[in-house]
Write a protein that holds these residues in place. Structure first.
Motif, mmCIF file in Angstrom:
data_model
loop_
_atom_site.group_PDB
_atom_site.id
_atom_site.type_symbol
_atom_site.label_atom_id
_atom_site.label_comp_id
_atom_site.label_asym_id
_atom_site.label_seq_id
_atom_site.Cartn_x
_atom_site.Cartn_y
_atom_site.Cartn_z
ATOM 1 N N LEU A 144 39.146 46.741 73.691
ATOM 2 C CA LEU A 144 40.153 47.795 73.707
ATOM 3 C C LEU A 144 41.488 47.238 73.238
ATOM 4 N N SER A 145 42.389 48.127 72.862
ATOM 5 C CA SER A 145 43.753 47.688 72.613
ATOM 6 C C SER A 145 44.345 47.190 73.924
ATOM 7 N N ILE A 146 45.409 46.414 73.819
ATOM 8 C CA ILE A 146 46.011 45.855 75.036
ATOM 9 C C ILE A 146 46.506 46.972 75.944
ATOM 10 N N ARG A 147 47.107 48.006 75.366
ATOM 11 C CA ARG A 147 47.593 49.108 76.198
ATOM 12 C C ARG A 147 46.439 49.774 76.938
ATOM 13 N N GLU A 171 54.132 47.398 69.344
ATOM 14 C CA GLU A 171 53.172 46.985 68.317
ATOM 15 C C GLU A 171 52.079 46.108 68.910
ATOM 16 N N GLN A 172 52.458 45.202 69.816
ATOM 17 C CA GLN A 172 51.451 44.358 70.458
ATOM 18 C C GLN A 172 50.527 45.187 71.352
ATOM 19 N N ASP A 182 49.690 48.336 71.127
ATOM 20 C CA ASP A 182 48.857 49.329 70.453
ATOM 21 C C ASP A 182 48.021 48.762 69.310
ATOM 22 N N ALA A 183 48.129 47.454 69.066
ATOM 23 C CA ALA A 183 47.344 46.862 67.986
ATOM 24 C C ALA A 183 45.855 46.997 68.276
ATOM 25 N N GLU A 184 45.110 47.520 67.296
ATOM 26 C CA GLU A 184 43.670 47.679 67.466
ATOM 27 C C GLU A 184 42.971 46.335 67.270
ATOM 28 N N PRO A 185 42.010 46.015 68.133
ATOM 29 C CA PRO A 185 41.276 44.753 67.958
ATOM 30 C C PRO A 185 40.480 44.789 66.664
#
Length: 665
Positions: A113-116, A299-300, A302-305
């Motif tokens: 998952l994204s970090i968020r 940005e960090q 919501d960055a997609e893996p």
């Protein structure tokens, strides 16, 4: 073949109340069904212990302990347990039904998952575990299969089937389950749990486990959320167990390069093999995770893996169709505890083959010895360099010891005790306060940096002291319209509860009469407040004033709380004198203040007097009586031989019905 067709519980009515309707999932200890509480007419989940375990008193006790343990928790991120019972060989829990899917389903579908998104899932999980830890409970089986996500995005922790009570918790002796684990029912020589998430101390059973085993499992879950895979994989459980004992969990950034180092550090701290280096409980881990979130950029977050972290479906093909077969979820297991030497020695075969040793070289064939000289010079220089590095490391260690210190645990201490503990470690405390539902007032909730972390001595440690539970006084809503009262409750961070109605002589209809709890009572944040709304005054009996003079009737109605009004028309009455009340439009009961309209009597209706002159006594009497008059005789009729010579009133005149007509002979 669909085995649910042969499930004998489908359609059964447990305890005469709970109807089993659909099988949802099968776990290591129990099967979960969707059912209906026929008494309350609500959908719920029924967790029924496997028949093979129901005969084991230890398992049954653990199963019942789950109900008691979770019943003590009141948290929005914990699946509620409503009831516990047994019906024949079926030992069951009646639980909140959570429509949605498990976190394992999400990971199977999406991978990393994204970090968020990862933090949005893990933070409520830690909040639920933190509430359990502060209540003296340890889950001991934290894993994605036990995290439920509702259709609306609510995260809930389920399956406290391996829960244990911390020593010194509020539970009584009956809740403990044996000396092997200070409240755990685990038998020495047996490992219970899910191997991918077991902390080393759970495996070795060298000391009683505490809430830090949940912290360890939560760290594994965080790794899995960030990378889409478990940190330890192997061909059999014993290989995974060995890696738990002898390897540190790798940094998530090694699998997903975009993961920030702060999250690497969180995973490393939570999964430290020595529990004393982990955050003290889920509350402390949650606080650390939230600090990291605040430091990350959008940005960090919501960055997609990368696409490589997404799951690759495995296809099983037949002539008719192709079916994607997902790997089965890992279940809670109970298996024999092997000898300690087997846990300390790597099982074979292992993930990777053991590298073959290179043959020892005995010298360079045909050489003149110069290679050996270079080796000796390299050894000398290597020794010198190693010594220098050692000196630098020692000096750095002592210098860092003068600048930094490890934060000791002051959780649960008073401010004075925390000052003493911190000063003993060479640190100063900066004290702030916050509300807490679980930590008594005046005791430490958390520290920043957390326990075991390095803190600069000159900066000090932020220590949060409990102000006790936050309480909000119920506002006075008496006389407020219902909508306005609900808005005021919401603004006060309370929840409008059930609404009922009652009569009130003073509160207008549709406005609040009272609240439960009453105004001024302290309540937790978001606690429900019931409202009693006015229907207006209660109906009362209306006095019967028919036949009374008008002034007397008006006084009687006014005294009973009603208004009296006179109708425009009057009515004749043979029984009610003129000027008195002959009728009223409201009878029985009515709301005080209502208007009662009175109809006044005009007396008897006038009737034309018939002509009876010349008639015999009997004929005249019959004619007048039939016309509604009374008859009075004057003179002697000589036994009816004489006729009427005159009458009064005279024939053709009008007289009130019931009045007297005098006849003479």
């Amino acid at each position: 073949m669909d085995m649910t067709l042969n499930d004998p519980l489908l359609g059964a009515l447990l305890d005469g109340r709970y109807r089993v309707e659909q099988r949802i999932a099968v776990g290591g200890m129990a099967t979960v069904y969707r059912g209906t509480d026929t008494r309350l007419d609500r959908v719920l989940a029924l967790k029924v212990m496997h028949p093979g375990l129901a005969g084991d008193a230890g398992f049954t006790e653990r199963f019942i302990r789950e109900a008691k343990a979770v019943a003590r928790l009141s948290h929005p991120n914990v699946v509620n347990v409503f009831d516990q019972g047994a019906d024949g060989t079926a030992v069951f829990l009646a639980m909140e039904y959570v429509p949605g899917r498990t976190l394992r389903d999400v990971l199977t579908d999406r991978g990393a998952l994204s970090i968020r998104a990862a933090l949005d899932v893990l933070e409520p999980v830690l909040a639920a575990l933190g509430a359990a830890h502060r209540a003296g409970l340890v889950h001991r089986d934290v894993k994605p299969e036990n995290v439920l996500i509702t259709d609306g995005g609510m995260v809930k922790v389920a399956d406290f089937g391996l829960v244990r009570l911390l020593s010194g918790s509020a539970a009584g002796p009956a809740d403990a389950a044996g000396p092997a684990d200070s409240g755990s029912a685990t038998t020495p020589g047996m490992i219970m749990g899910t191997v991918s998430y077991l902390a080393p101390e759970q495996i070795m059973q060298t000391e009683p486990t505490d809430q830090r085993v949940d912290v360890y499992a939560a760290g594994i879950v965080l790794y899995e959320l960030l990378t889409g895979q478990k940190p330890y994989t192997a061909e059999n459980p014993m290989q995974v167990i060995y890696r738990h004992l002898h390897e540190s969990v790798p940094a998530p950034s090694l699998a997903v390069p975009g993961v920030p180092p702060e999250l690497d550090a969180i995973v490393a701290a939570a999964t430290a093999r020595d529990p004393q280096y982990r955050p003290w409980d889920a509350v402390e881990l949650l606080a650390a995770l939230q600090r990291v979130r605040r430091a990350l950029t959008p940005e960090q977050l919501d960055a997609e893996p990368p696409a490589s972290t997404r799951p690759t479906p495995r296809f099983a093909t037949n002539e008719a169709t192709s079916v994607i077969a997902a790997p089965p979820p890992e279940r809670t297991s109970v298996f024999a505890f092997p000898p300690e030497q087997q846990l300390l020695t790597p099982p074979r075969p292992y993930n990777e083959p053991t590298p073959a040793r290179a043959p020892r070289r005995r010298g360079n064939a045909g050489g003149n010895g110069s290679g050996g000289g270079r080796s000796r010079r390299g050894l000398v220089w290597g020794s010198v360099l190693g010594a220098v590095l050692l000196v630098v490391a020692v000096v750095s260690y002592f210098l860092s010891g003068a600048v930094y210190a490890a934060v000791p645990s002051v959780l649960g201490q008073t401010q004075a005790q925390a000052v003493t503990t911190l000063n003993g470690a060479g640190l100063q405390g900066r004290f702030v306060q916050a509300f807490s539902e679980t930590v008594p007032a005046g005791q430490v909730i958390s520290t920043d940096p957390g326990v075991g972390a390095r803190a600069r001595k000159s900066d000090g440690v932020k220590v949060t002291l409990s102000r006790g539970p936050e309480r909000i006084n119920v506002p006075d809503l008496t006389g407020k319209p219902l909508d306005q009262a609900k808005q005021q409750l919401t603004a006060a961070r309370l929840t409008p509860g059930t609404t009922s109605q009652d009569y009130s002589p003073s509160v207008p209809q549709g406005s609040v009469i009272s609240t439960s709890p009453a105004a001024g009572q302290p309540l937790p944040v978001n606690a429900p407040v019931s409202l009693v709304v006015s229907q207006g005054p209660a109906p009362v009996s209306v006095p019967n004033v028919v036949g009374q003079p008008v002034t007397q009737a008006q006084s009687a109605l006014t005294g009973a709380g009603f208004k009296a009004a006179l109708g425009g028309d009057q009515a004749y009455s043979d029984t009610v004198p003129a000027g008195s009340v002959t009728a009223q439009d409201v009878t029985g009961t009515a709301v005080p203040g209502s208007t009662v309209t009175l109809t006044l009597s005009k007396g008897p209706q006038p009737v034309v007097v018939p002509n009876v002159t010349g008639m015999s006594e009997s004929a005249a009497t019959n004619a007048l009586t039939a016309a509604g008059f009374k008859v009075k005789e004057s003179g002697l009729s000589l036994l009816g031989l004489l006729n009427v010579s005159s009458q009064s009133p005279n024939a053709g005149q009008s007289a009130p019905r019931g009045s007297t007509v005098t006849i003479k002979f």
